[in-house]
Structure formats: C-alpha cells, structure tokens
Scaffold this motif. Structure first.
Motif, short mmCIF file in Angstrom:
data_model
loop_
_atom_site.label_atom_id
_atom_site.label_comp_id
_atom_site.label_asym_id
_atom_site.label_seq_id
_atom_site.Cartn_x
_atom_site.Cartn_y
_atom_site.Cartn_z
N ASN B 50 -13.37 -4.36 -8.88
CA ASN B 50 -12.57 -5.18 -8.21
C ASN B 50 -12.24 -6.20 -9.41
OD1 ASN B 50 -10.63 -6.89 -6.81
ND2 ASN B 50 -11.99 -7.21 -5.14
N LYS B 264 -6.09 9.32 4.89
CA LYS B 264 -6.85 8.49 4.20
C LYS B 264 -6.10 7.37 3.42
CE LYS B 264 -11.22 10.19 3.82
NZ LYS B 264 -12.16 9.23 4.41
N SER B 265 -5.02 7.21 3.54
CA SER B 265 -4.09 6.18 3.08
C SER B 265 -2.72 5.93 3.83
CB SER B 265 -3.60 6.47 1.59
OG SER B 265 -3.06 5.53 1.14
N ASP B 268 0.11 4.23 2.24
CA ASP B 268 0.96 5.15 1.27
C ASP B 268 1.90 5.91 2.33
OD1 ASP B 268 0.41 4.90 -1.40
OD2 ASP B 268 -1.64 5.38 -1.03
N ARG B 271 4.60 3.62 3.05
CA ARG B 271 5.45 3.34 2.17
C ARG B 271 6.18 4.58 1.83
NH1 ARG B 271 1.35 -0.60 0.38
NH2 ARG B 271 0.17 1.05 -0.44
N ASN B 272 5.87 5.80 2.24
CA ASN B 272 6.52 7.10 2.05
C ASN B 272 7.44 7.28 3.06
OD1 ASN B 272 5.54 8.25 -0.41
ND2 ASN B 272 3.57 8.84 0.46
N TRP B 283 -3.45 -7.86 3.01
CA TRP B 283 -3.93 -7.53 1.82
C TRP B 283 -2.67 -6.28 1.24
CZ3 TRP B 283 -7.10 -6.91 5.91
CH2 TRP B 283 -7.29 -5.58 6.51
N SER B 284 -2.20 -5.83 2.18
CA SER B 284 -0.98 -4.49 1.65
C SER B 284 0.27 -5.37 1.69
CB SER B 284 -0.98 -3.67 2.93
OG SER B 284 -2.15 -2.95 2.92
N LYS B 291 7.73 -2.18 -2.53
CA LYS B 291 8.39 -1.22 -2.19
C LYS B 291 9.76 -1.48 -1.37
CE LYS B 291 8.98 3.33 -1.13
NZ LYS B 291 9.27 4.34 -2.02
#
Lengths: 303, 435
Positions: B50, B264-265, B268, B271-272, B283-284, B291
C-alpha cells in the motif's frame, strides 16, 4: 462342413470413427474445463479491473479482447519486489528439494534395505506423523526454532547465535525431512531386487556405495516424484514464512500475494502476479510429468 | 555389514550429542526479544503493498530520525492480510517490535494479552481530546493506541437513478427510514434495470461482516454484546430487536433485492452499472466520483429505528509491552502526533482525518466539501466495536451467524446459538470489562 451361420457383424467403418470423435470431444471438453481457470487468470491479467468484472457474464471473460495491455504486470513490479520474492522462492524450493531427496532417500534406504531391529516400528512412527496437520504444531514450532542455535560467519569469525527467525534456513530445514517422501522412496526401493545389493557387496561395495551406485540410479521416477511433491509445498509455502520471516528481503512469492489485498484490491494485478508465480510450477510439472506418473503407478501410492 | 551399521549408528548418536552440547552452550550473539537494539527501535506496519500509506509512515520515520540523534527507528512492513498472524507469532516468540500498528477493534485483546503497553500521549502536539473518539483506543481507562484517520460506512447510488424512480435523496439530517429504504428498493427492483438492486458486499470474507452489518443491528436496537458490563450478549444479540434485524437482513435476499453472495468486487459492479445502491465505505468515494462525477449520490446510513449507525475505529498505533526502550517508542509516537501527519495520512489514503483541524486541510473534507458527510457521519453515528478482549471471537461468531441467516437459517435459533457461544467464551476466559 461349412457353417451356414452368418459371420459375426463387423463394426462398420463409421462406428469407431464416431466413437473416437465422441471420445475426443469429451477429452477436449474435460481439458477445457480444467484449463478455464488458468486461461481466465492469464487473460484477466491483461485487462483493467473494471473490464474484468464487466466481461464476467460472457465468453469474453476467457478471451483477450477489449483494452488489453501489460499494465498490470508493470503494476505488480511497482507494488511488490516480485523479482526478489521469485529469487527467494526459487532458492528456498531448490535447496529444500535437493536436501529433501538426499535425506529422505537415505532414511528410506535404511528402512528398506538394511536389516536392523525395530525398523518396522520406526517406519510406522514415520508414517503416523502424516496424520498430524502442520497448522496444529506451527506455533510450537515457531517457539522451537526460536531456541535453536546457528553458526554465523562474520568475516573470519564464527559466531554462535540463538534463534532462526527471519532467516533462509528457517524456511528450509524444518521441511527437509518428510514422512511422505520417506514412504514413497521406501515403497520404490522395495521394488528393486535385493540380489543387486548382495552382488554389490561381493564386489566390495559398502552401504553408501550400494545407495549411490545401485539404488539411486534405478530410482529416477521416485526422485522425480519426490522432487515435485517437495517443490510444490515449498513453492506454495504461506503460513510458515509469514510467521517466521519479518524482513521483506527474505519473503517468498506466496506471501507477496497479500500485498494486493487492500481496501480496494486490484484484481488485474492479482491475476498478473498469480500468472507469474504459477507458470514455474506448471513448467516443472510438464517437465517431470512422465516420471511422476510412472512413479505413482509403480509405487502404488495415490496422492 | 551389520557391524558397519552399528558403527554408523554410534557415530551418528555421538555427532548428535555433540551438536546438542554445542546448542546447550550457545546463546552468545542472541538478538534478544526487545524490539529494540539499544536506541534503534523496530516499527512494524501493515502497509506492505500500500504505497500511499506506507509513504507517509516512511516520511514520519525519516523526519523523526533526522530531527534528533538519540533514537533511530527502522521499519518492517507486512501485508495487511497476514499482519495479525505475524504479530501473534512474534508475540509467542517474544519478538515483538517496539512500535506497531493495530486494527482498532483488536486493541483490547492485544492489551489484555499483554502485547501492548499503555501510552502517555501528553507530549504530542495534537491533543488526544481533539481526536474523533473512534480513533483513540482505551481499555480499562488506559490509552493503548491512537489513529490518524478513520473511515465511514456509506451507501452509494446515482442521483439520476434516484430521480428516475422518484426516490427522495436522503441527507444527514433526514436519513431514510426503514420504510423509505424498502420502498426505494421495491421501486428499483420493479424496474428490472439492475442486476443488483442493493449490493451489501457479502463476498468479503473478513472483518467486513461485523464492521458493515453490526451497525445495522445497532440501528434496529440490538448489539453484539450488552455493553453495560460486557459480561453477556444475552438480550443484545438475541432480543426482539436483534431478531427483527435478522429477519429483515434475510428478507433482502428472499425479496431479490441483494445477492446472497456478492462478487469479488462490488465496487466495480456499481461502477459498471450492475448495482443501483451499494453499501460500501468512504474509501471508494474518489473512484466513484471519478466515474460518475456530480451524478454520484453519497447517502447516509438508514435509520432503522434507533438512529443511523456506522462502525468506528480503523488502524492505530501502539507500543509493545516487551519494548526495551519504551522512552524511545513514546518519543516517536508523540513526535508523530502533528497535524501535518494527520493531513498526510488522510490525503494518502482517502480517509477521514482524525481531527477537525486536519480535516479542514484535506480537499473535499473541509466544511461544505463533497466528502464532509463522512466526517460528520464519523462524528455523529460511529459506534466502536465492543471494547472487550473477546472481540475477535465475537467477530467470528457474528460473521458466521449473519452468513447463516442470509442463507436461510432460523433467525431466533441462530442468534440464540451465537449468544450461547459468546457467553461461553466470556465466562471461560473471565475477560475483564471494557472501558
């Protein structure tokens, strides 16, 4: 007398062809089934995160389409000292394999070829250790290796130090002696005729000569199998190094995978790193595949 | 041949005996177990891999080493996923470093286990009282660790989506009620436009479960443990309110609003465009803003009856009890307590700075800033996980129970069983009460 009964029907040319095609199709389907995870890993290692998850619902997940690049591999080297980890793992695995073959074959030789009282009990005790999972004694082992002495070379002086933590040897030596390898060598050595030993003794060979010149040269498949079976856990070693190694310079590859699991994991980089550390294992298995199968078949041991 | 074997055996035993003798006489050159070699102190951090947060740690250490000549701190970084195992192993070998970071909820357990020593933070430039309460870890009235930042749970959606389905955009002052939330989910689900109406992030295997879902339980009026004495979970985790939470939690799956197991994400997936509303963390925020820009809706947690709640406490810093140079460790920790480092951590990690003064210097978190909602939520809604050495066990039991409930287990029975297991652990270990 001529027989009036009709000749048995010969299979038509189409039947075996169809059967062969069906068999091949089944084989290909099975091969694809097992290859898919690896193909997915390799293909995903070339895609950005968002695309990996966007492609999941279609066959595109297994195809290198869309925005394909080597960016994830660059990212791996930015995040993790991957070259150092690979170097460490190759060294640790290689030394463990070489020492493991030597030590375990010697032990198996003594148990298989020599005549001494109590060897069946010793063999049973060795095999019995197989049922104890490593995780149950990992913590006591940490305490134990922390008490062990070691000779360090400082210039022209030898210094006796205490504790093996944070060293290379702590990642190798506890895993050299292996009950399964001893058992496998033992089973294989049993298949080699003992008359060869007697002939060698008549020619003046001692025990080590018989081991070195007669038994080991005839044990290629067993050596290859033990090499693979020792290499795999050494390469995949994860729990032990993270318990006993603190310095980054000494870490093996598997610990490196944890570097990628942050609050928002980068799955593309994880796939790239996984590809990098999987390829050597696959290559080794392909190289030793024939000997591996042969040894498993001849020793009657199933993994 | 047999005599040779015998000779070999005797020689081997003699060699082993000699080695054992040498080992027994050994000991010189031992590195000791203090975490410090004189005035050189070792610091462990969970930040390997990190680069952003690790960079700040390195900068503080560099500044500290350059600013005085008495002590020298050297860093060893570990990957987060295996950090706790490394610390536990080191503690068993008495090889803990002097300075180490620790995930906030684990502080009571590590203090009780004798890993950590109490801190005196009075010499730092930033006063402890100025910090978010969730960023200071106390156990039995002593401070054992402090953090530079915290994070906040939140829901993400898109303003355009909420508007399209005529759903009110909730605010901190007026968050969604349970009824409004369920109506919103029903409207979005009816449209059939999204694979996931709501994504709770249930694919995560770790601490996410108690961190993310116990605040919902608390908002219903339940809790992981009875905090009046920290001696039982009875009533808190299996009372009427907790059962109500469990039934509601399961209904999210049975009604088809949320997947039983997320991908798992989940970030994503959001955002998709696969997910309409995502339960996630601060944190996101930046990636989601990148996006969706101004269309991104950052929503406060739902008020299920007992007020909106989020989890509190993130990574914090402490000193080991076996440190042979506690003065040096204290000096380093007090040195690090400067507003500029609170700012640097928050900027590097996209988190909430632990003090108001620092937050004002982080873009987006200042008063009126786009992410100021996280600071306010951390100040107003944060509930720290139970301050008891039993927390790691409670965390494991709650995670399993919540999973079972989501998979269809009988809610009352599952919660009763969880209470029985937790109470058994509490009485077996006779844990001291929290603080």
């Amino acid at each position: 007398m001529t027989s009036a009964s009709p000749a048995p029907a010969r299979p038509g040319p189409r039947t075996p062809l169809l059967r062969m095609l069906a068999l091949q199709a089944a084989r290909i389907a099975l091969a694809l089934f097992f290859a898919f995870p690896i193909v997915f890993m390799l293909v995903s290692s070339l895609k950005p995160d968002q695309q990996i998850f966007g492609d999941l619902d279609s066959i595109k997940a297994f195809l290198p389409v869309g925005h394909v690049s080597l960016d994830n591999y660059t990212g791996v080297f930015d995040r993790v000292p991957a070259a150092r980890f690979l170097f460490n793992s190759i060294g640790i695995s290689a030394v463990t394999v070489v020492l493991g073959i030597f030590v375990n074959s010697l032990a198996a030789f003594a148990l298989s070829r020599m005549r001494w009282r109590g060897k069946k009990i010793v063999l049973s005790a060795v095999i019995a250790t197989l049922i104890v999972p490593f995780e149950t004694f990992a913590l006591p082992l940490v305490w134990w290796v922390n008490q062990l002495p070691w000779l360090e070379v400082n210039g022209f002086h030898l210094t006796l130090t205490e504790g093996w933590l944070d060293t290379y040897q702590v990642q190798v030596l506890p895993f050299v002696a292996n009950a399964f390898s001893i058992f496998l060598f033992h089973q294989y050595f049993q298949s080699i005729p003992k008359e060869l030993d007697e002939a060698a003794v008549i020619d003046g060979a001692n025990w080590f000569g018989i081991y070195r010149r007669i038994v080991m040269p005839l044990s290629g498949p067993a050596i290859a199998t033990v090499a693979i079976l020792t290499f795999l856990p050494a390469w995949n070693s994860y729990l032990w190094p993270l318990m006993v190694v603190q310095s980054e310079d000494l870490r093996p590859v598997m610990v490196g995978i944890q570097y990628f699991f942050q609050l928002n994991p980068s799955w593309g980089e994880i796939m790239a790193y996984s590809s990098m550390i999987t390829v050597p294992v696959l290559a080794l298995f392909v190289a030793f595949q024939r000997a591996f199968v042969s040894s498993i078949a001849s020793s009657g041991v199933k993994g | 041949m047999e005599s040779r074997t015998r000779r070999l055996t005797v020689s081997s035993i003699a060699a082993l005996a000699a080695a054992a003798l040498v080992a027994g006489c050994g000991g010189s050159g031992s590195t000791g177990s203090s975490g410090a070699d004189g005035d050189t102190l070792t610091l462990w951090t969970h930040n390997a891999g990190n680069a952003a947060e690790y960079g700040v740690v390195k900068q503080i250490v560099k500044d500290f080493n350059a600013g005085q000549s008495k002590y020298k701190v050297k860093i060893q970084a570990f990957p987060q996923g295996s950090y706790n195992d490394s610390v536990v192993a080191a503690a068993s070998a008495k090889k803990l470093p002097c300075i180490l970071d620790v995930d906030g909820p684990n502080v009571p357990n590590w203090a009780w286990g004798g890993y950590l020593a109490p801190l005196d933070l009075s010499k730092g430039k930033v006063a402890v009282k100025d910090q978010l309460t969730s960023t200071v870890a106390t156990y039995q009235d002593k401070t054992y660790a402090f953090g530079f930042y915290d994070v906040a749970l939140t829901m993400y959606s898109r303003k355009s989506v909420l508007k399209k389905y005529d759903i009110r955009v909730p605010t901190l002052d007026q968050p969604w009620t349970k009824g409004e939330f369920m109506d919103a989910l029903a409207k979005i689900k009816a449209s059939g436009k999204f694979k996931n109406t709501l994504d709770l992030g249930t694919g995560d295997p770790g601490e996410w479960w108690p961190y993310a879902y116990s605040p919902m339980l608390q908002s219903f009026g339940g809790d992981l443990i009875d905090r009046s004495a920290y001696k039982t979970a009875k009533g808190a985790l299996n009372g009427e309110k907790a059962v109500e939470w469990g039934k509601w939690f399961r209904s999210l799956v049975t009604k088809g609003y949320a997947p039983q197991k997320s991908s798992k994400s989940p970030a994503d997936d959001f955002r998709n465009g696969k997910t309409a509303i995502q339960w996630d963390g601060s944190w996101s925020a930046q990636a989601n803003t990148d996006k969706f820009g101004s269309d991104l809706a950052i929503l406060p947690p739902v008020d299920f009856g007992d007020g909106p709640k989020i989890g509190g406490a993130s990574w914090q810093w402490g000193m080991s009890s076996t440190c042979s140079n506690k003065e040096g460790a204290q000096a380093y920790l007090n040195f690090s307590r400067q507003t500029k480092y609170f700012v640097d951590f928050a900027k590097a990690t996209g988190t909430i700075a632990a003090t108001d003064a620092a937050a004002q210097q982080v873009k987006g978190y200042e008063t009126g800033g786009q992410f100021n909602i996280f600071l306010k939520a951390a100040q107003e809604f944060a509930v720290v996980r139970p301050v008891t050495p039993a927390y790691p066990y409670i965390s494991t039991v709650f995670s399993k129970t919540a999973r079972d409930i989501l998979a269809g287990a009988n809610v009352s029975s599952a919660l009763d069983q969880a209470v029985s297991q937790i109470d058994n652990n509490l009485s077996t270990n006779n844990y001291s009460t929290g603080s």
